[in-house]
Design a protein around this motif. Structure first.
Motif, PDB file in Angstrom:
ATOM      1  N   MET A   1       1.170  -1.515  -0.150  1.00 16.63           N
ATOM      2  CA  MET A   1       0.375   0.199  -0.096  1.00 16.63           C
ATOM      3  C   MET A   1       0.667   0.900   0.152  1.00 16.63           C
ATOM      4  N   LYS A   2       0.073   2.138  -0.653  1.00 17.51           N
ATOM      5  CA  LYS A   2       1.621   3.330  -1.149  1.00 17.51           C
ATOM      6  C   LYS A   2       1.590   4.609  -0.072  1.00 17.51           C
ATOM      7  N   ASN A   3       0.098   4.360   0.172  1.00 13.60           N
ATOM      8  CA  ASN A   3      -1.098   5.594   1.411  1.00 13.60           C
ATOM      9  C   ASN A   3      -0.105   5.662   2.522  1.00 13.60           C
ATOM     10  N   PRO A   4       0.676   5.819   3.908  1.00 10.41           N
ATOM     11  CA  PRO A   4       0.501   5.433   5.598  1.00 10.41           C
ATOM     12  C   PRO A   4      -0.676   5.800   5.640  1.00 10.41           C
ATOM     13  N   ARG A   5      -1.318   6.577   5.098  1.00 13.56           N
ATOM     14  CA  ARG A   5      -2.566   7.141   5.412  1.00 13.56           C
ATOM     15  C   ARG A   5      -3.622   6.127   5.636  1.00 13.56           C
ATOM     16  N   ILE A   6      -3.972   5.945   4.461  1.00  9.34           N
ATOM     17  CA  ILE A   6      -4.964   5.326   4.353  1.00  9.34           C
ATOM     18  C   ILE A   6      -4.683   3.280   5.275  1.00  9.34           C
ATOM     19  N   ARG A   7      -3.242   3.157   4.452  1.00  8.25           N
ATOM     20  CA  ARG A   7      -2.723   1.611   5.988  1.00  8.25           C
ATOM     21  C   ARG A   7      -3.444   2.386   7.015  1.00  8.25           C
ATOM     22  N   SER A   8      -2.707   3.585   7.700  1.00  4.54           N
ATOM     23  CA  SER A   8      -3.652   4.008   9.435  1.00  4.54           C
ATOM     24  C   SER A   8      -4.743   3.513   9.700  1.00  4.54           C
ATOM     25  N   TYR A   9      -5.473   4.361   8.411  1.00  8.73           N
ATOM     26  CA  TYR A   9      -6.931   4.265   8.629  1.00  8.73           C
ATOM     27  C   TYR A   9      -7.666   2.756   8.853  1.00  8.73           C
ATOM     28  N   LYS A  10      -6.719   1.610   7.594  1.00  7.94           N
ATOM     29  CA  LYS A  10      -7.133   0.255   7.824  1.00  7.94           C
ATOM     30  C   LYS A  10      -7.341  -0.754   8.543  1.00  7.94           C
ATOM     31  N   MET A  11      -6.256   0.063   9.405  1.00  7.98           N
ATOM     32  CA  MET A  11      -5.518  -0.880  10.329  1.00  7.98           C
ATOM     33  C   MET A  11      -6.740  -0.550  11.800  1.00  7.98           C
ATOM     34  N   HIS A  12      -6.547   0.932  11.534  1.00 10.88           N
ATOM     35  CA  HIS A  12      -6.952   1.310  12.907  1.00 10.88           C
ATOM     36  C   HIS A  12      -9.047   0.798  13.133  1.00 10.88           C
ATOM     37  N   LEU A  13      -9.242   0.390  11.935  1.00  8.65           N
ATOM     38  CA  LEU A  13     -10.787   0.468  11.779  1.00  8.65           C
ATOM     39  C   LEU A  13     -10.995  -1.608  11.704  1.00  8.65           C
ATOM     40  N   ALA A  14      -9.602  -1.871  11.709  1.00 10.90           N
ATOM     41  CA  ALA A  14      -9.596  -3.331  11.946  1.00 10.90           C
ATOM     42  C   ALA A  14      -8.853  -3.453  13.185  1.00 10.90           C
ATOM     43  N   ALA A  15      -8.273  -2.601  14.140  1.00 10.66           N
ATOM     44  CA  ALA A  15      -8.512  -3.284  15.473  1.00 10.66           C
ATOM     45  C   ALA A  15     -10.108  -2.750  15.920  1.00 10.66           C
ATOM     46  N   ARG A  16     -10.536  -2.161  15.352  1.00 11.70           N
ATOM     47  CA  ARG A  16     -11.652  -1.672  16.269  1.00 11.70           C
ATOM     48  C   ARG A  16     -13.105  -3.178  15.954  1.00 11.70           C
ATOM     49  N   GLU A  17     -12.383  -3.920  14.457  1.00 10.03           N
ATOM     50  CA  GLU A  17     -13.446  -5.401  14.358  1.00 10.03           C
ATOM     51  C   GLU A  17     -12.641  -6.364  15.535  1.00 10.03           C
TER      52      GLU A  17
END
Length: 77
Positions: A1-17
């Motif tokens: 993944m190229k955009n670190p903000r998007i990866r961070s956002y996705k990982m925070h959503l995954a953490a919630r899950e």
């Protein structure tokens, strides 16, 4: 993944899950576009500071401060 903000956002959503469900790490990884749970675990560790299993076992003790996910959402818009 190229955009670190998007990866961070996705990982925070995954953490919630991870905290709110009993789904497997592999299942959650697939939801967020990872066909390999090892690659997902590496990305999760890079963002969250621990593995998905450790995060879940510690009940999100390292979870972000309240509101940080919302701030990330605003940044991405």
């Amino acid at each position: 993944m190229k955009n670190p903000r998007i990866r961070s956002y996705k990982m925070h959503l995954a953490a919630r899950e991870l905290l709110l469900s009993d789904r497997t790490v592999a299942d959650i990884a697939g939801e967020f576009g990872y066909d390999n749970s090892s690659k997902f675990a590496g990305a999760f560790q890079a963002v969250m500071g621990c593995s998905p299993r450790t995060y879940r076992a510690n009940a999100g003790a390292r979870q972000p401060a309240p509101g940080s996910l919302e701030r990330e959402m605003i940044i991405l818009e």
